[in-house]
Design a protein around this motif. Sequence first.
Motif, PDB file in Angstrom:
ATOM      1  N   VAL A 100      -4.889   2.297  -1.219  1.00 33.45           N
ATOM      2  CA  VAL A 100      -4.781   0.834  -1.247  1.00 33.45           C
ATOM      3  C   VAL A 100      -3.332   0.453  -0.976  1.00 33.45           C
ATOM      4  O   VAL A 100      -2.416   1.186  -1.345  1.00 33.45           O
ATOM      5  CB  VAL A 100      -5.231   0.307  -2.634  1.00 33.45           C
ATOM      6  CG1 VAL A 100      -5.084  -1.195  -2.725  1.00 33.45           C
ATOM      7  CG2 VAL A 100      -6.666   0.722  -2.909  1.00 33.45           C
ATOM      8  N   ASP A 101      -3.114  -0.707  -0.332  1.00 32.53           N
ATOM      9  CA  ASP A 101      -1.745  -1.092   0.015  1.00 32.53           C
ATOM     10  C   ASP A 101      -0.912  -1.391  -1.232  1.00 32.53           C
ATOM     11  O   ASP A 101      -1.410  -1.792  -2.280  1.00 32.53           O
ATOM     12  CB  ASP A 101      -1.739  -2.281   0.967  1.00 32.53           C
ATOM     13  CG  ASP A 101      -2.233  -3.557   0.323  1.00 32.53           C
ATOM     14  OD1 ASP A 101      -1.433  -4.505   0.229  1.00 32.53           O
ATOM     15  OD2 ASP A 101      -3.410  -3.595  -0.084  1.00 32.53           O
ATOM     16  N   ARG A 102       0.363  -1.165  -1.088  1.00 28.28           N
ATOM     17  CA  ARG A 102       1.323  -1.237  -2.193  1.00 28.28           C
ATOM     18  C   ARG A 102       1.365  -2.617  -2.855  1.00 28.28           C
ATOM     19  O   ARG A 102       1.481  -2.721  -4.079  1.00 28.28           O
ATOM     20  CB  ARG A 102       2.697  -0.861  -1.645  1.00 28.28           C
ATOM     21  CG  ARG A 102       3.766  -0.737  -2.661  1.00 28.28           C
ATOM     22  CD  ARG A 102       5.069  -0.298  -1.973  1.00 28.28           C
ATOM     23  NE  ARG A 102       6.043   0.107  -2.933  1.00 28.28           N
ATOM     24  CZ  ARG A 102       6.160   1.339  -3.408  1.00 28.28           C
ATOM     25  NH1 ARG A 102       5.364   2.274  -2.998  1.00 28.28           N
ATOM     26  NH2 ARG A 102       7.078   1.617  -4.311  1.00 28.28           N
ATOM     27  N   ASN A 103       1.276  -3.679  -2.084  1.00 29.59           N
ATOM     28  CA  ASN A 103       1.357  -5.027  -2.644  1.00 29.59           C
ATOM     29  C   ASN A 103       0.187  -5.319  -3.578  1.00 29.59           C
ATOM     30  O   ASN A 103       0.368  -5.930  -4.628  1.00 29.59           O
ATOM     31  CB  ASN A 103       1.419  -6.076  -1.533  1.00 29.59           C
ATOM     32  CG  ASN A 103       2.730  -6.050  -0.789  1.00 29.59           C
ATOM     33  OD1 ASN A 103       3.763  -5.672  -1.339  1.00 29.59           O
ATOM     34  ND2 ASN A 103       2.704  -6.441   0.471  1.00 29.59           N
ATOM     35  N   SER A 104      -1.001  -4.895  -3.214  1.00 26.83           N
ATOM     36  CA  SER A 104      -2.175  -5.101  -4.065  1.00 26.83           C
ATOM     37  C   SER A 104      -2.033  -4.332  -5.372  1.00 26.83           C
ATOM     38  O   SER A 104      -2.380  -4.836  -6.440  1.00 26.83           O
ATOM     39  CB  SER A 104      -3.447  -4.656  -3.346  1.00 26.83           C
ATOM     40  OG  SER A 104      -3.655  -5.418  -2.193  1.00 26.83           O
ATOM     41  N   ILE A 105      -1.517  -3.120  -5.278  1.00 33.90           N
ATOM     42  CA  ILE A 105      -1.315  -2.307  -6.478  1.00 33.90           C
ATOM     43  C   ILE A 105      -0.277  -2.956  -7.387  1.00 33.90           C
ATOM     44  O   ILE A 105      -0.474  -3.043  -8.599  1.00 33.90           O
ATOM     45  CB  ILE A 105      -0.887  -0.876  -6.102  1.00 33.90           C
ATOM     46  CG1 ILE A 105      -2.012  -0.171  -5.347  1.00 33.90           C
ATOM     47  CG2 ILE A 105      -0.479  -0.083  -7.336  1.00 33.90           C
ATOM     48  CD1 ILE A 105      -1.624   1.135  -4.714  1.00 33.90           C
ATOM     49  N   GLN A 106       0.812  -3.440  -6.813  1.00 33.31           N
ATOM     50  CA  GLN A 106       1.862  -4.059  -7.621  1.00 33.31           C
ATOM     51  C   GLN A 106       1.345  -5.311  -8.312  1.00 33.31           C
ATOM     52  O   GLN A 106       1.666  -5.563  -9.469  1.00 33.31           O
ATOM     53  CB  GLN A 106       3.073  -4.397  -6.745  1.00 33.31           C
ATOM     54  CG  GLN A 106       4.290  -4.811  -7.542  1.00 33.31           C
ATOM     55  CD  GLN A 106       4.807  -3.707  -8.442  1.00 33.31           C
ATOM     56  OE1 GLN A 106       5.082  -2.616  -7.979  1.00 33.31           O
ATOM     57  NE2 GLN A 106       4.931  -3.983  -9.723  1.00 33.31           N
ATOM     58  N   LYS A 107       0.524  -6.101  -7.645  1.00 38.80           N
ATOM     59  CA  LYS A 107      -0.060  -7.293  -8.267  1.00 38.80           C
ATOM     60  C   LYS A 107      -0.963  -6.910  -9.430  1.00 38.80           C
ATOM     61  O   LYS A 107      -0.934  -7.549 -10.484  1.00 38.80           O
ATOM     62  CB  LYS A 107      -0.847  -8.098  -7.237  1.00 38.80           C
ATOM     63  CG  LYS A 107       0.029  -8.820  -6.252  1.00 38.80           C
ATOM     64  CD  LYS A 107      -0.796  -9.543  -5.215  1.00 38.80           C
ATOM     65  CE  LYS A 107       0.092 -10.142  -4.146  1.00 38.80           C
ATOM     66  NZ  LYS A 107      -0.683 -10.804  -3.086  1.00 38.80           N
ATOM     67  N   ALA A 108      -1.756  -5.863  -9.267  1.00 41.46           N
ATOM     68  CA  ALA A 108      -2.641  -5.403 -10.339  1.00 41.46           C
ATOM     69  C   ALA A 108      -1.819  -4.888 -11.514  1.00 41.46           C
ATOM     70  O   ALA A 108      -2.142  -5.165 -12.679  1.00 41.46           O
ATOM     71  CB  ALA A 108      -3.583  -4.319  -9.823  1.00 41.46           C
ATOM     72  N   VAL A 109      -0.748  -4.150 -11.236  1.00 38.29           N
ATOM     73  CA  VAL A 109       0.131  -3.641 -12.291  1.00 38.29           C
ATOM     74  C   VAL A 109       0.759  -4.811 -13.048  1.00 38.29           C
ATOM     75  O   VAL A 109       0.809  -4.809 -14.286  1.00 38.29           O
ATOM     76  CB  VAL A 109       1.218  -2.706 -11.711  1.00 38.29           C
ATOM     77  CG1 VAL A 109       2.314  -2.427 -12.717  1.00 38.29           C
ATOM     78  CG2 VAL A 109       0.599  -1.413 -11.224  1.00 38.29           C
TER      79      VAL A 109
END
Length: 66
Positions: A29-38
């Motif tokens: 999954v792209d980094r931006n989506s992961i950072q938003k979830a975190v």
Amino acid sequence: MDLEKVIIKLLKDGKKTVKVGDIERITGVDRNSIQKAVNRLVIEGKIEIDRCYNKILGLKGETDGR
């Protein structure tokens, strides 16, 4: 795929600190989506992070000897 559940599962299974890049390699999954979830998980108080090194330390309330 619920990304927040995937992140929590990785933290429970791994028992060590992880970075967003590690989760990106594992899930694809792209980094931006992961950072938003975190960020959502931090706001909800479910995980702890170290902003200096951008590491996810683990689930909040669990102690693993750190």
